[in-house]
Enzyme design. Structure first.
Site, short mmCIF file in Angstrom:
data_model
loop_
_atom_site.label_atom_id
_atom_site.label_comp_id
_atom_site.label_asym_id
_atom_site.label_seq_id
_atom_site.Cartn_x
_atom_site.Cartn_y
_atom_site.Cartn_z
CD GLU A 167 36.25 28.91 -0.28
OE1 GLU A 167 37.38 29.26 0.11
OE2 GLU A 167 36.06 27.88 -0.96
N GLY A 173 34.07 22.17 -8.05
CA GLY A 173 34.49 20.78 -8.08
C GLY A 173 34.33 20.12 -6.74
CB ALA A 174 35.60 19.26 -4.09
CG MET A 175 33.41 23.84 0.50
SD MET A 175 34.57 25.20 0.17
CE MET A 175 34.93 25.74 1.84
CD GLU A 176 38.49 24.56 0.98
OE1 GLU A 176 38.92 25.73 1.09
OE2 GLU A 176 37.95 24.14 -0.07
CG ASN A 177 32.40 21.99 3.70
OD1 ASN A 177 32.37 23.19 3.57
ND2 ASN A 177 31.75 21.17 2.87
CG HIS A 188 42.59 20.88 -4.42
ND1 HIS A 188 43.36 21.78 -5.13
CD2 HIS A 188 41.74 21.65 -3.69
CE1 HIS A 188 42.98 23.01 -4.85
NE2 HIS A 188 41.99 22.95 -3.98
CD GLU A 189 38.50 20.22 -2.33
OE1 GLU A 189 38.32 20.94 -1.32
OE2 GLU A 189 38.71 20.70 -3.46
CG HIS A 227 41.86 22.96 0.74
ND1 HIS A 227 42.53 24.15 0.78
CD2 HIS A 227 41.27 22.91 -0.50
CE1 HIS A 227 42.36 24.80 -0.37
NE2 HIS A 227 41.61 24.06 -1.15
#
Length: 858
Positions: free
Chosen positions: A125, A264-268, A298-299, A302
């Site tokens: 992203e 912080g993180a990524m919603e793959n 949060h993730e 998503h």
């Protein structure tokens, strides 16, 4: 960077010409430390005869085959491969070399300094999948993806789906993964290396068994508290599946903590990647633990918001981020039973939103995104925090059950598709029976934050008691965004009990609309010691206290029973300080009183950050050298008096270290970590030593020998990163020159070290150290923006800005405000995203100058 851009118009035109069906991506990760092999086969349909292009960022393209015809690889230019004369059904095959990155974009490569083992992870992203495989890089061209990955035999490879099979080769293994559901390119992922972890499972509400995994680097595995992470994950699954009335939409759920991560993180899809700092090597503050819980939730949210249903174009990024942020706090409060979840939200998220919304570059929640550069700088406090704050208003407006009913229908209708704002509003209107056109215009499509101020008239009885004769709330709007909005909120009265405790004695929900709202129903109530507009924090608006309430709150802020009203009072005072309506010295008086009793971890974290900003940026420079040691003394005393091993002790000691300046303070702080005078009950680990050393470096009390000794004791990646930060923070010309050379001139550091170095560079007390860099910083901006990747360029623009010079023209011999304003005036043709970041730096500097002037006036 312009050669890698994509406009909204280009994306719309391409989506009208083609539709993607499937990708097969073959990656060879066995070719050494710089290059990997990448072969992509794409099946797609097109309008016969149409022309378009496919995206790729790669050092070399070896072969391009379209519908059986081999094309000249020389047609690859910048980041695009043109495709002409398309058929109704098409197959495209591209063979290329891909380049590993050390910027946290594309396929990031990291070597663990502990054991020299190599770890990879992808971060795609906004538009970095094209750094790994050829693709139509826009969110509305979804497809099924099949990954086949050759990797060293001692590695584990992860992707969005589970591996269908793993085949042994000569010193390598080939991992063939099951095809994904239809997803966007930016949600695909590859993680590879000798990761270690724990597996588990859960049962989805539709009866499926969902495999779970939690992983980190081998050298961190002993610190991986997988069961705690699984616990939050399982609770989140149960809450979301019930609330959304839709089972988890994918087949597995792995969570991997990866090194040198930018966010912080990524919603793959099915493979969430997290900042490695969330693997706790020792004691961390409760605020960081809270943040990890919220980030996990949060993730996970998503997977429905963003992954199952994805925005059509990046102007609706808020449909991903705002909803996930709101849902994560809702899940924390209602699903996990975290009592202070909304205090955390108010302290951190809303304060971020209010700050962002007052910048000259603020924008509507539904932002105008013309190209990729626009969206790269749009992961901000509006998209995340204001959007989620406004959703609380929407829930109050339509009703919680109606809100959830609309979401359920939204997911059912648009599963695995792409949407725009109107698609969501249609379902919410149907579920609630309300027309949301006006609400959307006022809240989602208009920028700016309003200010609510109470107007009170009272009467005094013969016995001296006072009652409210008239109460109204005035809504003032910024001149740049003159939008009057409706607010559903509570007005409450708080009084001092005989024992000095502050408690709520009455509360009334009211509707505020227009410039002035009279509240006749509240006439006749006793005039409270503290009158609080927006009690319970339902509204999104800045709030002012009347003079009596502000005076009482300043004196008794530590005596609130409930942490939320205390948080709201402190937020109001901070707004006044930032706006130049209240001296920083008075805010500091209020803040240090609050710290005497503050126990809510995130509220304390935000309060301590504001205290440091008030000292270093907003206090009158003429007295700052007296203010800093006075505040440091207070923090040292509070840390020393705090319960041993408590969160308060940890946070206060780290904050004190950042302000320590006198010989006595430096000796005290050093004694906390060298064993000569430790704080009672505090576990001093490597993280604590680095945090204290960072503060001592600012005071010029850390030598290169000190840094090398600590690095020898902690040779981990985290130690290496903190060593860079401490070196950069040392107040010497040599330290600043080293950062400039390695960060700006030749981009010699990987992303996390670059970020830490730039932060340390700009954090100074002696402004003469930065004075020579004002002109050099401004002169470098367009070059940095053109030559470095977006992430690295943003770090330089935002973090290396010499903000400490604001208001210090006489000492520095240079006016950073005037110089920055001059750059903006003379660089009107610079990229819009770059100008936005510079304008935000200018605004912060101008705000500092105004606050300093107010503080000087007392």
């Amino acid at each position: 960077m312009p050669a890698e851009n994509l406009t909204r118009a280009e994306a719309a035109e391409r989506a009208s010409a083609i539709a993607t069906q499937s990708y097969r991506v073959d990656l060879d990760l066995t070719r050494g430390p710089e290059i990997f092999g990448t072969t992509t086969t794409i099946a797609f349909t097109a309008r016969p005869g149409a022309d378009t292009f496919v995206d790729l960022i790669a050092p070399q393209v070896h072969q391009i085959v379209l519908n059986g015809e081999e094309l000249d690889p020389a047609i690859f230019l910048d980041s695009r491969i043109p495709l002409t004369g398309l058929q109704e059904s098409n197959e495209l095959r591209i063979v290329a070399d891909g380049a590993y990155m050390t910027t946290g974009e594309g396929l990031h490569r990291f070597v663990d300094p502990i054991d020299e083992r190599v770890y990879l992870y992808s971060q795609f992203e906004v538009a970095d999948a094209r750094r790994v495989f050829a693709c139509f890089e826009q969110p509305d061209l979804k497809a099924e993806f099949s990954f086949v990955v050759a990797a060293p035999e001692d590695w584990t490879v992860f992707s969005n789906q589970a591996a269908a099979r793993v085949d042994d080769g000569d010193g390598s293994r080939t991992w063939t993964f099951e095809p994904t559901a239809r997803i966007s390119t930016y949600l695909t992922a590859i993680v590879a290396g000798p990761y270690a972890g724990t597996t588990g499972e859960l049962t989805s509400r539709d009866g499926r068994t969902i495999p779970l995994g939690v992983y980190a680097r081998a050298s961190l595995a002993e610190h991986l508290d997988a069961e705690a992470i699984f616990g939050v994950t399982r609770a989140g699954f149960a809450f979301y599946e019930e609330s959304f009335d839709r089972p988890y939409p994918f087949d597995k759920y792995d969570q991997v903590f990866v090194p040198e991560f930018n966010a912080g993180a990524m919603e793959n899809v099915g493979l969430v990647t997290y900042l490695e700092n969330y693997v706790f090597r020792g004691p961390v503050s409760g605020a960081i633990r809270e943040r990890r819980v919220i980030t996990i939730l949060h993730e996970l949210a998503h997977m429905w918001f963003g992954d199952l249903v994805t925005m059509r174009w990046w102007n609706d990024l808020w449909l991903n981020e705002s909803f996930a942020e709101y849902a994560s706090h809702l899940a924390a409060a209602d699903g996990l039973g975290i009592e202070d979840a909304w205090v955390t939200f108010s302290s951190l998220e809303k304060s971020w939103a209010y700050d962002q919304d007052q910048l000259p570059t603020t924008h509507p929640i539904v932002a105008r995104i013309e190209d990729l550069e626009d969206v790269e700088v749009n992961f901000d406090g509006i998209t995340y925090a204001k959007g989620s704050s406004v959703l609380t208003q929407l829930v109050a407006f339509v009703g919680k059950e109606q809100f959830l009913a609309g979401l359920r229908q939204y997911f059912a209708k648009h599963a695995f598709g792409n949407t725009e704002l109107r698609d969501l509003l249609v379902e919410l209107e149907a579920a609630s029976g309300r027309d949301l056109t006006s609400w959307s215009t006022l809240w989602l499509e208009s920028a700016g934050v309003t200010t609510l101020t109470p107007e009170v008239e009272t009467t005094t009885a013969e016995d001296g008691t006072e009652t409210i004769k008239r109460l109204a709330v005035r809504q003032s709007v910024p001149a740049e965004h003159p939008v009057q909005r409706p607010h559903r909120l509570a007005v409450a009265g708080y009084d001092l009990a005989d024992d000095g405790i502050v408690t709520r004695t009455w509360s009334e929900e009211v509707d505020i609309d227009g410039e002035l709202t009279e509240l006749p129903a509240l006439a006749g109530r006793p005039w409270p010691h503290i009158l609080l507009v927006n009690d319970e924090d339902m509204a999104y608006a800045k709030v002012r206290l009347d003079p009596r309430s502000l005076a009482t709150a300043t004196k008794h802020v530590a005596r609130f029973v409930d942490p939320l009203p205390r948080t709201l009072v402190l937020a109001s005072a901070w707004d006044m300080t930032r706006d130049g309506q209240w001296p920083a010295s008075r805010y500091l008086d209020l803040a240090v009183r609050a710290l005497e009793s503050e126990k809510q971890p995130t509220a304390m974290r935000v309060l301590l950050a504001n205290v440091r900003t008030a000292v270093e940026r907003y206090a009158d420079p003429a007295i700052r050298d007296q203010v800093r040691p006075a505040v440091a003394d207070t923090l040292i005393a509070l840390a020393s008096a705090a319960e041993g091993g408590s969160d308060a002790q940890l946070q206060l000691s780290r904050a004190a270290a950042q302000l320590a300046v006198t010989d006595e303070q430096i000796a005290t702080v050093r004694g906390w970590i060298d064993g000569s005078a430790p704080l009672v009950g505090q576990d001093v680990d490597a993280q604590q030593r680095w945090e204290v050393l960072r503060g001592l470096a600012l005071a010029g009390a850390v030598s290169e020998e000190d840094i090398e000794a600590e690095l020898a004791a902690d040779p981990s990646a985290t130690g290496r990163e903190y060593a860079t930060w401490v070196r950069a923070a040392r107040p010497t010309p040599e330290a600043k020159a080293w950062v400039w050379e390695n960060v700006v001139e030749r981009a010699g550091l990987p992303n996390t070290q670059q970020r830490y170095a730039a932060t340390g560079f700009a954090d100074v007390r002696d402004v003469s150290l930065l004075a020579p860099y004002v002109e050099r910083y401004l002169d470098s901006l367009t070059r940095v923006w053109a030559e470095q990747t977006n992430e690295m360029a943003q770090n330089i623009v935002t973090l290396a800005y010499p903000a400490a010079l604001a208001g210090r023209e006489a000492e520095a011999g240079v006016d950073v405000v005037a110089a920055t304003r001059g750059w903006l005036e003379s660089h009107t043709e610079a990229p819009a995203a770059l100008r936005r970041l510079v304008a935000e730096r200018l605004d912060a500097a101008e705000r500092s100058v105004r606050a300093q002037q107010v503080d000087a006036q007392g």
